[in-house]
Design an enzyme around this catalytic site. Structure first.
Site, PDB file in Angstrom:
ATOM      1  N   GLY A   1      -7.936 -43.878  81.304  1.00 21.06           N
ATOM      2  CA  GLY A   1      -7.670 -42.451  81.210  1.00 21.06           C
ATOM      3  C   GLY A   1      -8.914 -41.643  81.506  1.00 21.06           C
ATOM      4  O   GLY A   1      -9.950 -42.189  81.908  1.00 21.06           O
TER       5      GLY A   1
ATOM      6  N   ASP B   1       2.906 -33.213  70.556  1.00 22.38           N
ATOM      7  CA  ASP B   1       3.041 -33.766  71.911  1.00 22.38           C
ATOM      8  C   ASP B   1       4.022 -34.935  71.934  1.00 22.38           C
ATOM      9  O   ASP B   1       3.746 -35.980  72.525  1.00 22.38           O
ATOM     10  CB  ASP B   1       1.676 -34.210  72.441  1.00 22.38           C
ATOM     11  CG  ASP B   1       1.688 -34.454  73.954  1.00 22.38           C
ATOM     12  OD1 ASP B   1       2.534 -33.857  74.638  1.00 22.38           O
ATOM     13  OD2 ASP B   1       0.854 -35.242  74.430  1.00 22.38           O
TER      14      ASP B   1
ATOM     15  N   ASP C   1       7.886 -29.257  40.816  1.00 26.39           N
ATOM     16  CA  ASP C   1       7.957 -28.147  39.856  1.00 26.39           C
ATOM     17  C   ASP C   1       6.683 -27.311  39.830  1.00 26.39           C
ATOM     18  O   ASP C   1       6.518 -26.435  38.979  1.00 26.39           O
ATOM     19  CB  ASP C   1       8.271 -28.663  38.446  1.00 26.39           C
ATOM     20  CG  ASP C   1       7.197 -29.611  37.914  1.00 26.39           C
ATOM     21  OD1 ASP C   1       6.202 -29.866  38.637  1.00 26.39           O
ATOM     22  OD2 ASP C   1       7.357 -30.101  36.779  1.00 26.39           O
TER      23      ASP C   1
ATOM     24  N   SER D   1       3.704 -27.902  38.881  1.00 23.43           N
ATOM     25  CA  SER D   1       2.989 -27.948  37.605  1.00 23.43           C
ATOM     26  C   SER D   1       1.528 -28.340  37.767  1.00 23.43           C
ATOM     27  O   SER D   1       0.743 -28.217  36.834  1.00 23.43           O
ATOM     28  CB  SER D   1       3.667 -28.961  36.675  1.00 23.43           C
ATOM     29  OG  SER D   1       3.561 -30.278  37.218  1.00 23.43           O
TER      30      SER D   1
ATOM     31  N   GLU E   1       8.873 -37.523  39.805  1.00 22.41           N
ATOM     32  CA  GLU E   1       8.433 -36.912  41.063  1.00 22.41           C
ATOM     33  C   GLU E   1       7.819 -37.953  41.994  1.00 22.41           C
ATOM     34  O   GLU E   1       8.025 -37.913  43.209  1.00 22.41           O
ATOM     35  CB  GLU E   1       7.433 -35.791  40.780  1.00 22.41           C
ATOM     36  CG  GLU E   1       8.079 -34.545  40.181  1.00 22.41           C
ATOM     37  CD  GLU E   1       7.066 -33.494  39.759  1.00 22.41           C
ATOM     38  OE1 GLU E   1       7.393 -32.302  39.819  1.00 22.41           O
ATOM     39  OE2 GLU E   1       5.946 -33.874  39.354  1.00 22.41           O
TER      40      GLU E   1
ATOM     41  N   GLU F   1      -6.606 -37.309  40.730  1.00 19.93           N
ATOM     42  CA  GLU F   1      -6.151 -38.696  40.607  1.00 19.93           C
ATOM     43  C   GLU F   1      -5.327 -39.109  41.826  1.00 19.93           C
ATOM     44  O   GLU F   1      -5.446 -40.231  42.318  1.00 19.93           O
ATOM     45  CB  GLU F   1      -5.321 -38.868  39.334  1.00 19.93           C
ATOM     46  CG  GLU F   1      -6.155 -38.862  38.063  1.00 19.93           C
ATOM     47  CD  GLU F   1      -5.317 -38.891  36.801  1.00 19.93           C
ATOM     48  OE1 GLU F   1      -5.818 -39.406  35.786  1.00 19.93           O
ATOM     49  OE2 GLU F   1      -4.172 -38.383  36.822  1.00 19.93           O
TER      50      GLU F   1
END
Length: 533
Positions: free
Chosen positions: A94, A209, A400, A402, A409, A445
């Site tokens: 390329g 792309d 939520d 939080s 979750e 974390e």
């Protein structure tokens, strides 16, 4: 079909000869790359000695700040790719370099190595583009439909990017050879393409792309897995930002790109163009010139009258219309595409995807506690540019708002990435990432458990982390300092200290020096990741 590799800014993409492992940098916008201020060496601790002929004074070592190799693009010392891989025949060429077949010396496994000439990276923007492309590949690596990233190396002349070898060739070539696909085959490919879009968007990346040339088949088999390989124009999504630079390839570019005001919805449009080609063998917007193509895209008239469209199902045409909706606000999302009846009802269930975030969390739970604490120190000091994708993932999981991710979750978020884990397995990952043990994962974390290992290779990050533990600037992490850190982070007891010292202290002097600390952080002190069955 005409030439489907034209760019919105240039008819020559410079990528076609690289066998799908493309070079996209000439059309990319400049991005802001973080600069790092190297910390000054700490002043040596004041030590008073009583001269003695029997006991000459011993001066504690002073840990000097890292000295980066001049003019490095990757921001770390030179690393010879040939010490790990032997480079073989050329696979493609390329504008910026050459792709080679390469073989891992230790295992004999074959990969592809894209070697980018540093002489051709003349501008600051070119160098930033390379860094960003590598960062995005590292961020996305581990997904089923995305080429696996193996490593980035830099020497005096080149930057080398080693990745999975896809021996099946370009999807584009198969489309041309067949003319069109059956609806069943088209649905299988469309699901894989849109799955890539969905994962990119969930992980905070806009591809920009998408086209058949940028997908390779893992093998030469008819049912080979499709892999997205080229992220040269991809960017991390910035919340609320509308992008204005024209990028992409002519047939696949969305109308809002031509209007210079767009967001991630452009990827769904491009995937819709691919689907149209899969079903009919021709692009939906065609002309002899790029200007003609752009005019047709802005006009937005889709031909469902010519052959073979009368024989195509209404459900397939409905999905194409929804993906090629002119108004991006009304366009179907990638998640909605995957739930469309034509894909959902016509496809066998996919195999579970061992997602990138899941893989990193598995590795994280196997680390010793000093490394976990050090990672948390590094994570808290990373700048916005370095954690864009992970920040977006955290926001997507924290439904939520939080500021923490609960067990439910985390389970839902991993499911969106395609992982099918049992409740017990999710709980194991939750416990691993929840460093302070409060029952939820906070932002630091999460970044700590999921950031890619390449962040650790930056010397300035390791130096700051070492300084955090070496409270008295003695050049060593002592048992007392380790105990203090473990108490502060509520992560262990006396037996934990003993285990860490025995694992990391290679010269057996009862302390951890900077070299031992760096060896641990760069892999020498990490156990093999546990397997979740």
């Amino acid at each position: 079909m005409g030439s489907c590799c034209s760019r919105a800014t240039s008819p020559d993409s410079g990528r076609g000869g690289a066998n799908g492992y493309g070079y996209s940098h000439q059309t990319k916008p400049a991005q802001t790359t973080p600069s790092y201020n190297h910390p000054q060496p700490p002043p040596p601790a004041e030590v008073r000695y009583t001269p003695s002929a029997m006991n000459p004074p011993v001066v504690p070592p002073v840990v000097a700040p890292p000295k980066p190799t001049p003019d490095t693009i990757l921001g770390k010392p030179y690393d010879d790719v040939r010490s790990v891989y032997s480079l073989g025949k050329e696979l493609g060429r390329g504008q910026f370099g050459v792709t080679y077949l390469c073989t891992e010396i230790a295992s004999g496994k074959q990969y592809a190595c894209k070697s980018i000439s540093k002489r051709k990276l003349v501008s600051k923007a070119d160098k930033e583009d390379i860094r960003r492309e590598i960062q995005i590949m590292q961020h996305l690596s581990g997904q089923q439909n995305i080429v696996e990233f193996r490593g980035a190396y830099e020497d005096k002349s080149n930057v080398h990017v080693v990745m999975e070898l896809c021996a099946g060739g370009e999807l584009f070539d198969r489309i041309i050879a067949k003319g069109h696909y059956s609806e069943r085959a088209a649905a299988t490919i469309c699901r894989a393409v849109v799955n890539v879009v969905n994962i990119c968007h969930f992980m905070g990346v806009m591809h920009r792309d998408l086209k058949p040339e940028n997908f390779l088949l893992a093998t030469k088999e008819e049912n080979a897995m499709l892999k997205a390989t080229d992220f040269g124009l991809s960017v991390f999504i910035e919340e609320g930002k509308m992008y204005r630079d024209i990028v992409g390839s002519a047939y696949y570019v969305a109308p809002e790109v031509l209007r210079r005001n767009y967001g991630k919805e452009i990827d769904v449009w491009s995937a819709g163009v691919i689907l149209y080609i899969l079903l009919s063998g021709v692009p939906p917007f065609w002309a002899e010139t790029e200007k003609g193509i752009f005019d047709a895209i802005l006009q937005g008239e889709i031909d469902f009258e010519s052959q073979p469209w009368p024989s195509i199902s209404e459900s397939a045409k409905d999905l194409v219309r929804k993906m090629l909706t002119q108004d991006p606000k009304k366009r179907i999302t990638s998640a909605q595409v995957l739930q469309h009846p034509w894909l959902r009802d016509g496809e066998a269930s996919d195999k579970p995807i061992d997602s990138a975030v899941l893989s990193r969390m598995k590795q994280f739970r196997a680390m010793n506690k000093l490394k976990k604490m050090a990672l948390k120190v590094i994570a808290s000091n990373l700048n916005e540019e370095e954690i864009k994708g992970l920040k977006q993932m955290f926001t997507n999981m924290d439904t939520d708002n939080s500021g923490t991710i609960t067990y439910e979750e985390l389970k839902a978020g991993l499911a969106k990435l395609g992982s099918k884990l049992s409740e017990a397995e999710v709980k194991q990952l939750m416990e691993a990432a929840d460093v302070d043990g409060n029952g939820s994962i906070d932002y630091v974390e999460f970044i700590t458990a999921t950031m890619h290992r390449h962040k650790l290779e930056r010397d300035e990050h390791l130096f700051k982390a070492f300084q955090y533990f070496d409270k008295d600037n003695s050049g060593f992490i002592t048992r007392d300092e380790l105990e203090s850190a473990l108490i502060e982070h509520e992560m262990g007891d006396t037996s934990t200290i003993k285990d860490i010292i025995s694992e990391v202290d290679t010269d057996n002097d009862g302390r951890i020096n900077y070299e031992e600390f760096c060896a641990m952080m760069r892999g020498g002190g990490m156990q093999q990741p546990m397997r979740l069955k």
